[in-house]
Write a protein that holds these residues in place. Structure first.
Motif, PDB file in Angstrom:
ATOM      1  N   TYR A   1      -8.359  49.092 -40.058  1.00  0.00           N
ATOM      2  CA  TYR A   1      -8.122  49.468 -39.451  1.00  0.00           C
ATOM      3  C   TYR A   1      -6.330  50.087 -39.534  1.00  0.00           C
ATOM      4  O   TYR A   1      -6.070  50.703 -38.225  1.00  0.00           O
ATOM      5  CB  TYR A   1      -7.970  48.829 -37.730  1.00  0.00           C
ATOM      6  CG  TYR A   1      -9.342  48.633 -37.865  1.00  0.00           C
ATOM      7  CD1 TYR A   1     -11.161  49.081 -37.682  1.00  0.00           C
ATOM      8  CD2 TYR A   1     -10.284  46.787 -37.518  1.00  0.00           C
ATOM      9  CE1 TYR A   1     -11.502  48.314 -37.466  1.00  0.00           C
ATOM     10  CE2 TYR A   1     -11.214  46.621 -38.304  1.00  0.00           C
ATOM     11  CZ  TYR A   1     -11.945  47.422 -37.617  1.00  0.00           C
ATOM     12  OH  TYR A   1     -13.102  46.944 -37.783  1.00  0.00           O
ATOM     13  N   GLY A   2      -5.794  50.305 -40.223  1.00  0.00           N
ATOM     14  CA  GLY A   2      -4.068  50.422 -39.986  1.00  0.00           C
ATOM     15  C   GLY A   2      -3.387  50.148 -39.760  1.00  0.00           C
ATOM     16  O   GLY A   2      -2.024  50.748 -38.916  1.00  0.00           O
TER      17      GLY A   2
ATOM     18  N   THR B   1      -5.242  45.630 -41.343  1.00  0.00           N
ATOM     19  CA  THR B   1      -4.263  46.782 -41.892  1.00  0.00           C
ATOM     20  C   THR B   1      -5.307  47.761 -42.718  1.00  0.00           C
ATOM     21  O   THR B   1      -5.359  48.805 -42.797  1.00  0.00           O
ATOM     22  CB  THR B   1      -3.582  45.939 -42.801  1.00  0.00           C
ATOM     23  OG1 THR B   1      -1.881  45.013 -41.687  1.00  0.00           O
ATOM     24  CG2 THR B   1      -2.684  47.162 -43.328  1.00  0.00           C
ATOM     25  N   THR B   2      -5.920  46.757 -43.832  1.00  0.00           N
ATOM     26  CA  THR B   2      -6.365  47.840 -44.542  1.00  0.00           C
ATOM     27  C   THR B   2      -7.729  48.407 -43.898  1.00  0.00           C
ATOM     28  O   THR B   2      -8.329  49.486 -44.428  1.00  0.00           O
ATOM     29  CB  THR B   2      -7.122  46.787 -45.584  1.00  0.00           C
ATOM     30  OG1 THR B   2      -6.267  45.773 -46.354  1.00  0.00           O
ATOM     31  CG2 THR B   2      -8.134  47.770 -46.746  1.00  0.00           C
TER      32      THR B   2
END
Length: 190
Positions: free
Chosen positions: A187-188, A184-185
């Motif tokens: 590549y979202g 998540t950090t």
């Protein structure tokens, strides 16, 4: 999800539930799923490595304390020499054979494997950036995914030829959380 199909409808038979065919996934999604598995397994290996290192530290500290305390008590009180000698001999035997205990082998294998997984992960993330930038065809993406799986299997076979790591739900959950946070950090969450 089940698709209903009529089998033998002409003969008056009832409808039978049949599983639907899996929906094809795009090469990008398959690569992303393999990248997620690689990140998850990297964190899982780190968790197992840390757990084995902690066990190793506790065992070594326990042996050192037991052996030293036994010698000290025996020297000071001179009572029950057979008991203290037995404790000392036992700690020496355990100390000498501790390298053969399962957690020691897991520590060595998982720590080596973590470093090699990191190299594969760096390569895979570079490929993922190429995929996001549209630089790779579907065939190249499929090839990259296959290469990632082959490299990962080779590393696992090298470091865990007989068996893998024991299943540990707590470590699995921590690795899942770390993998999701990392992806998540970076590549979202794709």
């Amino acid at each position: 999800m089940h698709a209903k199909s009529k089998i033998g409808e002409q003969a008056g038979e009832r409808e039978t539930a049949m599983p639907s065919a899996p929906q094809p996934k795009t090469p990008q999604l398959r690569f992303w799923n393999s990248l997620y598995e690689l990140v998850f397994h990297s964190y899982l290996l780190q968790e197992h490595c840390q757990k084995a290192a902690n066990i190793d530290r506790w065992v070594k500290a326990g042996l050192a304390i037991t052996s030293t305390a036994s010698l000290g008590i025996w020297a000071v009180f001179k009572a029950y020499p057979e008991i203290w000698a037995g404790i000392i001999v036992t700690t020496q035997i355990v100390s000498a054979t501790s390298k053969q205990l399962p957690f020691t082998a897991r520590l060595k294998a998982s720590s080596a494997c973590v470093h090699e997984f990191r190299e594969i992960l760096n390569w895979a993330e570079a490929k993922w950036c190429e995929i996001l930038d549209g630089e790779l065809t579907d065939g190249q993406i499929n090839k990259a995914r296959s290469d990632m799986q082959i490299r990962t299997a080779k590393v696992l076979k090298t470091h865990f030829p007989l068996d893998g790591l024991p299943r540990d739900e707590e470590l699995n959950q921590r690795a899942t959380n770390q993998a999701e946070q990392y992806l998540t950090t970076q590549y979202g969450g794709q």
